[in-house]
Design an enzyme around this catalytic site. Structure first.
Site, PDB file in Angstrom:
ATOM      1  N   LYS A  62     -13.455  -4.694   3.533  1.00  0.00           N
ATOM      2  CA  LYS A  62     -13.802  -6.003   2.876  1.00  0.00           C
ATOM      3  C   LYS A  62     -12.777  -7.116   3.135  1.00  0.00           C
ATOM      4  O   LYS A  62     -13.138  -8.218   3.475  1.00  0.00           O
ATOM      5  CB  LYS A  62     -13.628  -5.696   1.378  1.00  0.00           C
ATOM      6  CG  LYS A  62     -14.784  -4.807   0.858  1.00  0.00           C
ATOM      7  CD  LYS A  62     -14.696  -4.674  -0.814  1.00  0.00           C
ATOM      8  CE  LYS A  62     -13.529  -3.978  -1.216  1.00  0.00           C
ATOM      9  NZ  LYS A  62     -13.332  -2.613  -1.043  1.00  0.00           N
ATOM     10  N   ARG A 139     -15.482  -5.628  -9.887  1.00  0.00           N
ATOM     11  CA  ARG A 139     -15.471  -4.140  -9.661  1.00  0.00           C
ATOM     12  C   ARG A 139     -16.137  -3.224 -10.882  1.00  0.00           C
ATOM     13  O   ARG A 139     -16.344  -2.002 -10.786  1.00  0.00           O
ATOM     14  CB  ARG A 139     -14.068  -3.808  -9.745  1.00  0.00           C
ATOM     15  CG  ARG A 139     -13.780  -3.141  -8.183  1.00  0.00           C
ATOM     16  CD  ARG A 139     -12.197  -2.751  -8.488  1.00  0.00           C
ATOM     17  NE  ARG A 139     -11.887  -1.991  -7.255  1.00  0.00           N
ATOM     18  CZ  ARG A 139     -10.992  -2.469  -6.212  1.00  0.00           C
ATOM     19  NH1 ARG A 139     -10.755  -3.692  -5.900  1.00  0.00           N
ATOM     20  NH2 ARG A 139     -10.493  -1.735  -5.101  1.00  0.00           N
ATOM     21  N   ARG A 173      -4.520   3.210   7.787  1.00  0.00           N
ATOM     22  CA  ARG A 173      -4.222   1.613   7.291  1.00  0.00           C
ATOM     23  C   ARG A 173      -2.752   1.422   7.290  1.00  0.00           C
ATOM     24  O   ARG A 173      -2.077   2.063   6.685  1.00  0.00           O
ATOM     25  CB  ARG A 173      -4.844   1.368   5.791  1.00  0.00           C
ATOM     26  CG  ARG A 173      -4.500  -0.212   5.637  1.00  0.00           C
ATOM     27  CD  ARG A 173      -5.681  -0.721   4.704  1.00  0.00           C
ATOM     28  NE  ARG A 173      -6.013   0.242   3.353  1.00  0.00           N
ATOM     29  CZ  ARG A 173      -6.894  -0.095   2.623  1.00  0.00           C
ATOM     30  NH1 ARG A 173      -7.550  -0.900   2.838  1.00  0.00           N
ATOM     31  NH2 ARG A 173      -6.918   0.776   1.742  1.00  0.00           N
ATOM     32  N   ARG A 217       0.232   1.482   2.378  1.00  0.00           N
ATOM     33  CA  ARG A 217       0.005   1.556   0.750  1.00  0.00           C
ATOM     34  C   ARG A 217       0.324   2.836   0.066  1.00  0.00           C
ATOM     35  O   ARG A 217      -0.254   3.867   0.651  1.00  0.00           O
ATOM     36  CB  ARG A 217      -1.284   0.932   0.365  1.00  0.00           C
ATOM     37  CG  ARG A 217      -1.315  -0.334   0.688  1.00  0.00           C
ATOM     38  CD  ARG A 217      -2.909  -0.953   0.797  1.00  0.00           C
ATOM     39  NE  ARG A 217      -3.701  -0.468  -0.281  1.00  0.00           N
ATOM     40  CZ  ARG A 217      -4.737  -1.134  -0.817  1.00  0.00           C
ATOM     41  NH1 ARG A 217      -5.365  -1.931   0.075  1.00  0.00           N
ATOM     42  NH2 ARG A 217      -5.791  -0.488  -1.697  1.00  0.00           N
ATOM     43  N   ARG A 228      -9.864   7.408  -5.797  1.00  0.00           N
ATOM     44  CA  ARG A 228     -10.446   5.624  -5.557  1.00  0.00           C
ATOM     45  C   ARG A 228     -11.960   5.716  -5.252  1.00  0.00           C
ATOM     46  O   ARG A 228     -12.884   4.955  -5.809  1.00  0.00           O
ATOM     47  CB  ARG A 228      -9.674   4.830  -4.705  1.00  0.00           C
ATOM     48  CG  ARG A 228      -8.396   4.563  -5.154  1.00  0.00           C
ATOM     49  CD  ARG A 228      -7.398   3.955  -4.126  1.00  0.00           C
ATOM     50  NE  ARG A 228      -7.770   2.936  -3.338  1.00  0.00           N
ATOM     51  CZ  ARG A 228      -7.586   2.555  -2.248  1.00  0.00           C
ATOM     52  NH1 ARG A 228      -6.633   3.367  -1.507  1.00  0.00           N
ATOM     53  NH2 ARG A 228      -7.703   1.553  -1.642  1.00  0.00           N
TER      54      ARG A 228
HETATM   55  P1  AMP Z   1      -7.806  -3.124  -3.510  1.00  0.00           P
HETATM   56  O1  AMP Z   1      -6.776  -3.716  -2.561  1.00  0.00           O
HETATM   57  O2  AMP Z   1      -9.052  -3.972  -3.666  1.00  0.00           O
HETATM   58  O3  AMP Z   1      -8.264  -1.498  -2.866  1.00  0.00           O
HETATM   59  O4  AMP Z   1      -7.159  -2.655  -5.014  1.00  0.00           O
HETATM   60  C1  AMP Z   1      -6.208  -2.292  -5.192  1.00  0.00           C
HETATM   61  C2  AMP Z   1      -5.958  -1.702  -6.425  1.00  0.00           C
HETATM   62  O5  AMP Z   1      -5.787  -2.926  -7.484  1.00  0.00           O
HETATM   63  C3  AMP Z   1      -7.224  -0.836  -7.138  1.00  0.00           C
HETATM   64  O6  AMP Z   1      -7.160   0.571  -6.687  1.00  0.00           O
HETATM   65  C4  AMP Z   1      -6.802  -1.267  -8.571  1.00  0.00           C
HETATM   66  O7  AMP Z   1      -5.958  -0.266  -9.165  1.00  0.00           O
HETATM   67  C5  AMP Z   1      -6.518  -2.491  -8.810  1.00  0.00           C
HETATM   68  N1  AMP Z   1      -7.700  -3.573  -8.578  1.00  0.00           N
HETATM   69  C6  AMP Z   1      -8.141  -4.648  -7.907  1.00  0.00           C
HETATM   70  N2  AMP Z   1      -9.268  -5.243  -8.159  1.00  0.00           N
HETATM   71  C7  AMP Z   1      -9.421  -4.774  -9.319  1.00  0.00           C
HETATM   72  C8  AMP Z   1     -10.725  -5.006 -10.358  1.00  0.00           C
HETATM   73  N3  AMP Z   1     -11.356  -6.177  -9.990  1.00  0.00           N
HETATM   74  N4  AMP Z   1     -10.658  -4.475 -11.417  1.00  0.00           N
HETATM   75  C9  AMP Z   1      -9.783  -3.363 -11.681  1.00  0.00           C
HETATM   76  N5  AMP Z   1      -8.638  -3.124 -10.910  1.00  0.00           N
HETATM   77  C10 AMP Z   1      -8.495  -3.778  -9.488  1.00  0.00           C
END
Ligand code: AMP
Length: 282
Positions: A62, A139, A173, A217, A228
């Site tokens: 994404k 989300r 990654r 990460r 996840r």
């Molecule tokens: P991502 O980089 O999008 O995979 O996000 C990393 C982490 O940030 C996720 O695993 C969640 O813990 C948190 N996070 C990001 N966006 C959201 C969201 N819209 N709602 C809740 N948690 C989020």
């Protein structure tokens, strides 16, 4: 009053100001209908940039495609995951609380995510930003409803990739700790079976400057990625249906890495001409 009504009233009290703020910083509701998903308007006559959303499992790409489209269309790429990581890296009051959640692959509360997003949008408003490509938000159905209450989303791109490739991509990654660039050291080569074609994705290696500064990460371990993915299926998959029912969902199966996928995505979005024009003027 039953427990659900009490909860709802409590949430409404929290969310009304948040909604108001969001609608102020995202701009007034806009009345375009994209039910046909035809050629997207990249900017309306009033100068409003696109309001697009990227959905898809962790590791699907994404961030990569949202960032490329944001450059192409001149609208900001807003990743709530990046906002969370920035907050984590700061010594702000939320950092410790967030670490326990994010490092275990859990979702941050809607309240925290909304406050980070509002802060980011307020900052954008001071720079007269218009439109956005959201990545990682919404989300949950609750987040999708809040967003729907404050702005009209034109298009939702649902990126899809087989689960075994997702895991390999998350484990491979790497991020440059200096410039923030995203790379992937995984060489994915999954033999096709049961009529499915082979799936090949070459690594995306960093330039020499970044090579010695790569970090992984903390939530890209096998255990956390599996968690996840499970949370995505439980909490975020219903968001796909939310937008499908509104005629806004564009499904896009990634055929491979960036060289194979990017031109096909531009085609699916009717943006090939746009890309050609930009390359010509560069
Ligand atoms: P991502 O980089 O999008 O995979 O996000 C990393 C982490 O940030 C996720 O695993 C969640 O813990 C948190 N996070 C990001 N966006 C959201 C969201 N819209 N709602 C809740 N948690 C989020």
């Amino acid at each position: 009053m039953d427990a659900v009504s009490r909860l709802w009233r409590g949430c409404a009290a929290v969310w009304s100001p948040a909604r108001m703020w969001l609608s102020l910083v995202m701009g007034a509701r806009f009345s375009t209908s994209l039910a046909h998903l035809g050629p997207p308007m990249t900017r309306d006559p009033g100068g409003r940039g696109v309001h697009w959303v990227f959905l898809g499992c962790p590791g699907v790409g994404k961030g990569t495609y949202a960032s490329r489209l944001s450059q192409l269309l001149g609208v900001p790429h807003i990743s709530t995951g990046d906002l969370v990581r920035e907050e984590l890296a700061s010594s702000g009051p939320l950092a410790q609380q967030l670490a326990g959640i994010v490092n275990h692959g859990q979702l941050v509360s809607d309240e925290i995510i909304m406050s980070l997003l509002i802060k980011r949008l307020e900052h954008g408003a001071t720079k007269a930003e218009s439109g956005s490509i959201l990545d990682g938000f919404p989300r949950t159905i609750r987040q999708a409803e809040i967003l729907e209450g404050v702005t009209e989303i034109d298009l939702v791109i649902n990126l899809k990739l087989r689960e075994d490739a997702l895991l390999a991509k998350c484990l491979g990654r790497r991020i440059c700790s200096h410039c923030g660039g995203n790379y992937n050291v995984a060489s994915v080569n999954i033999k096709g079976e049961n009529g499915r074609p082979d799936f090949i994705m070459a690594p995306l290696l960093p330039p020499a400057d970044c090579a010695s500064k790569l970090v992984t990460r903390v939530d890209d371990t096998e255990e956390v990625v599996k968690e996840r993915l499970q949370i995505y299926n439980e909490m975020s998959k219903p968001v796909e249906e939310f937008y499908r029912a509104r005629g806004k969902l564009l499904e896009f199966d990634l055929p491979g890495g960036i060289p194979e996928s990017w031109p096909k995505l531009l085609q699916a979005l009717n943006l090939v001409d746009h890309d050609d024009k930009q390359s010509a003027s560069a």
